[in-house]
Design a protein around this motif. Sequence first.
Motif, short mmCIF file in Angstrom:
data_model
loop_
_atom_site.label_atom_id
_atom_site.label_comp_id
_atom_site.label_asym_id
_atom_site.label_seq_id
_atom_site.Cartn_x
_atom_site.Cartn_y
_atom_site.Cartn_z
N MET A 1 0.84 -1.20 0.00
CA MET A 1 0.00 0.00 0.00
C MET A 1 0.87 1.24 0.00
O MET A 1 1.78 1.39 0.80
CB MET A 1 -0.88 0.01 1.22
CG MET A 1 -0.04 -0.20 2.44
SD MET A 1 -0.55 0.44 3.93
CE MET A 1 0.83 0.62 4.91
N CYS A 2 0.58 2.08 -0.92
CA CYS A 2 1.17 3.41 -0.98
C CYS A 2 0.00 4.37 -0.84
O CYS A 2 -1.15 3.96 -0.84
CB CYS A 2 1.83 3.65 -2.32
SG CYS A 2 3.22 2.56 -2.66
N ARG A 73 5.49 6.24 -0.83
CA ARG A 73 5.78 4.86 -1.29
C ARG A 73 6.15 3.91 -0.17
O ARG A 73 6.90 4.25 0.74
CB ARG A 73 6.92 4.89 -2.30
CG ARG A 73 7.23 3.51 -2.85
CD ARG A 73 8.21 3.52 -3.99
NE ARG A 73 8.25 2.21 -4.63
CZ ARG A 73 9.37 1.55 -4.90
NH1 ARG A 73 10.53 2.08 -4.65
NH2 ARG A 73 9.31 0.34 -5.46
N TYR A 74 5.67 2.70 -0.34
CA TYR A 74 6.04 1.53 0.45
C TYR A 74 6.27 0.47 -0.61
O TYR A 74 5.31 -0.02 -1.21
CB TYR A 74 4.86 1.24 1.39
CG TYR A 74 4.73 -0.14 1.94
CD1 TYR A 74 5.69 -0.67 2.79
CD2 TYR A 74 3.59 -0.90 1.66
CE1 TYR A 74 5.51 -1.93 3.33
CE2 TYR A 74 3.41 -2.16 2.21
CZ TYR A 74 4.36 -2.66 3.04
OH TYR A 74 4.19 -3.90 3.59
N THR A 76 6.68 -2.56 -3.13
CA THR A 76 6.26 -3.97 -3.21
C THR A 76 6.83 -4.62 -4.45
O THR A 76 6.57 -5.78 -4.72
CB THR A 76 4.73 -4.10 -3.29
OG1 THR A 76 4.28 -3.41 -4.46
CG2 THR A 76 4.06 -3.54 -2.07
N GLN A 86 7.96 7.71 -6.77
CA GLN A 86 6.93 8.11 -7.74
C GLN A 86 6.55 9.56 -7.48
O GLN A 86 6.83 10.08 -6.41
CB GLN A 86 5.71 7.19 -7.58
CG GLN A 86 6.08 5.72 -7.76
CD GLN A 86 4.86 4.84 -7.96
OE1 GLN A 86 3.83 5.26 -8.50
NE2 GLN A 86 4.95 3.60 -7.50
N ASN A 101 -0.82 2.90 -6.42
CA ASN A 101 -0.88 2.09 -5.20
C ASN A 101 -1.35 0.70 -5.61
O ASN A 101 -2.42 0.55 -6.19
CB ASN A 101 -1.88 2.71 -4.21
CG ASN A 101 -2.21 1.77 -3.04
OD1 ASN A 101 -3.31 1.79 -2.53
ND2 ASN A 101 -1.27 0.95 -2.63
N GLY A 102 -0.53 -0.30 -5.31
CA GLY A 102 -0.91 -1.67 -5.64
C GLY A 102 0.25 -2.44 -6.19
O GLY A 102 1.40 -2.03 -6.05
N ASP A 127 6.99 -1.98 -11.09
CA ASP A 127 5.79 -2.33 -11.85
C ASP A 127 4.98 -1.08 -12.21
O ASP A 127 4.25 -1.06 -13.19
CB ASP A 127 4.92 -3.32 -11.08
CG ASP A 127 4.46 -2.79 -9.74
OD1 ASP A 127 5.18 -1.99 -9.11
OD2 ASP A 127 3.36 -3.16 -9.30
#
Length: 502
Positions: A1-2, A73-74, A76, A86, A101-102, A127
Amino acid sequence: MCGIAGIVGKSNVNQALYDALTVLQHRGQDAAGIVTSHEGRLFLRKDNGLVRDVFQQRHMQRLAGRMGIGHVRYPTAGSSSSAEAQPFYVNSPYGITLAHNGNLTNVEQLSREIYESDLRHVNTTSDSEVLLNVFAHELASRGKLRPTEEDVFAAVSGVHQRCIGGYAVVAMITGYGIVGFRDPHGIRPIVFGQRHTDEGGVEYMIASESVALDVLGFTLIRDLEPGEAVFITEDGRLFTRQCAENPSYAPCIFEHVYLARPDSIMDGVSVYKARMRMGQKLAEKIQREWPEHDIDVVIPIPDTSRTSALEMAHHLGVKFREGFVKNRYIGRTFIMPGQKERKKSVRQKLNAIDLEFRGKNVMLVDDSIVRGTTCKQIIQMAREAGAKKVYFCSAAPAVRYPNVYGIDMPSAHELIAHGRSTEEVAQLIGADHLIYQDLDDLIDAVGEKSKKLQQFDCAVFDGKYITGDVNDVYLQRIEAARNDAAKGMSPVASAVIDLHND
Ligand SMILES: O=P(O)(O)OC[C@H]1O[C@H](OP(=O)(O)OP(=O)(O)O)[C@H](O)[C@@H]1O
Ligand SMILES: NC(=O)CC[C@H](N)C(=O)O
Ligand SMILES: [Mg+2]
C-alpha cells in the motif's frame, strides 16, 4: 500500500498536495513525490524519505501549477532506490505522470509486451513504470492530437484488458487533466471529492483515503467503483465512466485491519466502526470458547489495535488499560523495509508501564500478527514488567499466505503462522494463550452493514487470490526475489532518467 493524491485546483496545489501526502504518510514511509503542471511544463520533486524530509522550501517554490499528483511509497516491487520513487514520467504522448498504489501480478509479461510490441523503454524494475507505459501506449494508440474524455476512458479500458493485479492510480496528462482509476476487483482503495473556493470555483481531489479529503476541507463525493475511472479536466469539468467489462467488488480486507486510518470511510464502511466490531466479535469468541477466562486487564498494542481492544474489553466486561506508551516520533514498524530495522523499532517505539502488568493476567490485543516481530518482543516486555500470565489476541485471523496486490508480504516463510497451528504460534511468541479472530467474523465485522461488500480479497488469510492468475510457481518466484535477505542485497541502482528533480 502506498498513498496517492491528485488535485485540480483554482490556484497552486503544491501545499495542498504536501498536506495530503502528510495525511497519507501511514501508507508509505520510504519515498515521497509530487509533480505539478503549469502552462504545459512539469515540475517534479521526489526522493527517499518522509514527506517532511523530501520537500524543502526551495522544492515547494518550484512546484508551480494548479494541478498535480503526489505519492508516498512503500515498495512492493523493484527496489527501494530513489529512482523508483513516484510519480513516474513518460514524455509521449502529451507528457504523462503517474502514481500507483498496488502491485501487478503479470508484470513480466507486460514488460516483454512493452518492449517487443509497444516499442517502449522502461528503465527501472518498478511495476508502476510498466503500468504507466501501458496507459501511455493505450492513449497514444487513439492517435489524437487533443485527447477527449472518451480517449482517456478508452485508454483505461485498455489498461484493464492488459494489467492484472491490484491498482489504484492517479495520472496527470499534461495540459489536459487528471485521471483516477481502480482495478476491476477494487482491491486497492480510491475516493474523490470536491471543495468550493471563496471565489465560487470548484476544486477536485482524488486520494487513497477519505481522511485526506477531510483534512483538506474537501467533501467526499464517493469511492470509485471497481473498474471505474474519473477524469477531471484542467479547467475543472468532471467525468466518470465504468471502463471494465466484468467489474466486481473484492476490496482488500487488510485495509480495514491495519493499513487504513480509522477515520477513513472506505467503500461506504467506516474503518473505525469495522475495527470496533472486530473487537466485539473477539470478545464474543472468548465468551464462547473460554468462558472461564481469568483475564484481569485488556491492554492494546499501540497504535492500530486501540480501537478493537477498547471495544473488546467493554464487551468482555474487563478493565481496559493503556499499558504501553508509544514514542510519537517513530513510524509504523511493519512497513519498514528490513527485519533488523523493524525489530529495533519495536523497542524504541513502545515502552511498558510496569504497574499495569505487575501480578496481573494481561490480555494483549493487536490488530494482526504478521512476521511476529511485534508480539514476540511485547510479550517479553510484559513479562519483564511483572505480568503473571500473558495472553494474546489478534483482531485478524492468522496471516498464513503472501500478499501480491500491494502489501509487502511476498514470502510465506517469513510469516510466523505459515504452516503452523495456533498452539505452535503461541509457543513461538511465548504467549500463555493465543486467540485469533475467525475469518467469517472479520468478514462480518467489515461487511455486515454494507450491501455492496459481499466479497473481499482475504488471500493473506485463506490463500485464495481473486485475480485467478496466482499459482505456486508465481509465489515461489516472488518469494525468491523479494524475501528479506534478497532485498537486503545491495540493489543495482537504476539511473534516474527523469524530469529535473532536485
Ligand atoms: O507481526 P508483525 O510483523 O510485527 O506485524 C504486525 C504488527 O505491525 C503493525 O504495527 P506497526 O508498528 O506497523 O503500526 P501501528 O503503530 O499502526 O500499529 C501491526 O499493527 C502489528 O502491531
Ligand atoms: N505499496 C504499493 O502500493 C507499491 C506500489 C508499487 N508496486 C511500488 O512498489 O512502488
Ligand atoms: Mg501495530
